[in-house]
Write a protein that holds these residues in place. Structure first.
Motif, mmCIF file in Angstrom:
data_model
loop_
_atom_site.group_PDB
_atom_site.id
_atom_site.type_symbol
_atom_site.label_atom_id
_atom_site.label_comp_id
_atom_site.label_asym_id
_atom_site.label_seq_id
_atom_site.Cartn_x
_atom_site.Cartn_y
_atom_site.Cartn_z
ATOM 1 N N ALA A 132 18.628 27.726 -19.589
ATOM 2 C CA ALA A 132 18.753 28.992 -18.759
ATOM 3 C C ALA A 132 17.517 29.782 -19.037
ATOM 4 N N CYS A 133 16.989 30.231 -18.008
ATOM 5 C CA CYS A 133 15.783 31.275 -18.090
ATOM 6 C C CYS A 133 16.405 32.495 -17.697
ATOM 7 N N THR A 134 16.460 33.643 -18.447
ATOM 8 C CA THR A 134 17.043 34.974 -18.204
ATOM 9 C C THR A 134 16.095 36.054 -18.384
ATOM 10 N N GLU A 135 16.586 37.292 -18.097
ATOM 11 C CA GLU A 135 15.855 38.483 -17.837
ATOM 12 C C GLU A 135 15.385 38.622 -19.449
ATOM 13 N N LYS A 136 16.137 38.280 -20.397
ATOM 14 C CA LYS A 136 15.548 38.691 -21.862
ATOM 15 C C LYS A 136 15.238 37.472 -22.677
ATOM 16 N N GLY A 137 15.006 36.117 -22.125
ATOM 17 C CA GLY A 137 14.762 35.186 -22.906
ATOM 18 C C GLY A 137 15.362 33.699 -22.477
ATOM 19 N N VAL A 138 15.370 32.777 -23.525
ATOM 20 C CA VAL A 138 15.704 31.439 -22.866
ATOM 21 C C VAL A 138 17.121 31.097 -23.755
ATOM 22 N N PHE A 139 17.987 30.339 -23.164
ATOM 23 C CA PHE A 139 18.998 29.817 -23.768
ATOM 24 C C PHE A 139 19.141 28.376 -23.415
ATOM 25 N N VAL A 140 19.934 27.413 -24.411
ATOM 26 C CA VAL A 140 19.876 26.030 -24.331
ATOM 27 C C VAL A 140 21.400 25.654 -24.529
ATOM 28 N N SER A 141 21.589 24.523 -23.540
ATOM 29 C CA SER A 141 23.109 24.093 -23.788
ATOM 30 C C SER A 141 22.876 22.616 -23.951
ATOM 31 N N PHE A 142 23.461 22.047 -24.796
ATOM 32 C CA PHE A 142 23.652 20.309 -25.102
ATOM 33 C C PHE A 142 24.664 19.746 -24.719
ATOM 34 N N ASP A 143 25.550 20.462 -23.902
ATOM 35 C CA ASP A 143 26.866 19.797 -23.478
ATOM 36 C C ASP A 143 27.041 20.282 -21.975
ATOM 37 N N ASP A 144 25.895 20.172 -21.307
ATOM 38 C CA ASP A 144 25.899 20.123 -19.879
ATOM 39 C C ASP A 144 26.364 21.646 -19.260
ATOM 40 N N GLY A 145 25.998 22.522 -20.022
ATOM 41 C CA GLY A 145 26.537 23.926 -19.669
ATOM 42 C C GLY A 145 27.995 24.648 -20.240
ATOM 43 N N ASP A 146 28.554 23.804 -20.884
ATOM 44 C CA ASP A 146 29.857 24.367 -21.462
ATOM 45 C C ASP A 146 29.658 25.339 -22.464
#
Length: 166
Positions: A132-146
């Motif tokens: 997920a690209c956000t206004e303040k950085g990047v996030f990661v999910s290893f479980d399909d977004g849960d």
């Protein structure tokens, strides 16, 4: 009173916007997702001959569908990043459907308020790995977004508009 009604107060039937994102399917020929800058998500299964409005009911006018990512492995699955900062709502709105938009789940658990979304990407090889690209950085999910966690490492706090996975 000659003032026009506020656009933000317009109902869904009065929305007018532009297509802001297009998400062609990687696994199903003819399937294309489209999102607008006024919060509408459309789906075609026949290369654009007919379209269905599959917008989640809680998305209102002035919500911008900033990105739709069709799944690399499942025909009915897509992810939609929605930005509501024009409504002074800085929460992350990330939706997932697994049934061609009939139902959508909000899947932004772990992305804090203030990190509104610009883009979502699915790893092309590893099912369930999302970014997920956000206004303040990047996030990661290893479980399909849960669940989401920051992926900052040495990246400064900055707006991330998109990324390429290779």
């Amino acid at each position: 009173n000659l003032d026009p009604p506020a656009i933000a107060d317009a109902g869904k039937e009065k929305r007018r916007g532009v297509i802001y994102t297009i998400g062609p399917s990687y696994v199903c020929e003819g399937q294309i997702w489209a999102g607008t800058d006024d919060g509408v998500i459309q789906l075609t299964l026949d290369e654009g001959k007919t379209w269905s409005n599959v917008t989640p009911p809680e998305i209102t006018a002035w919500s911008m569908v900033t990105h739709i990512e069709a799944s690399h492995s499942d025909a009915g699955t897509a992810y939609a990043a929605v930005d509501r900062h024009r409504l002074d709502d800085l929460r992350a709105y990330l939706y997932r459907t697994r049934n061609f938009g009939k139902n959508w789940e909000l899947i932004s658990n772990g992305i804090p308020e203030g990190y509104f979304l610009n883009c979502v990407r699915e790893d092309p090889l590893r099912k369930g790995l999302l970014y997920a690209c956000t206004e303040k950085g990047v996030f990661v999910s290893f479980d399909d977004g849960d669940h989401w966690q920051p992926l900052q490492l040495n990246l400064p706090t900055t707006s991330v508009r998109d990324l390429v996975i290779h």
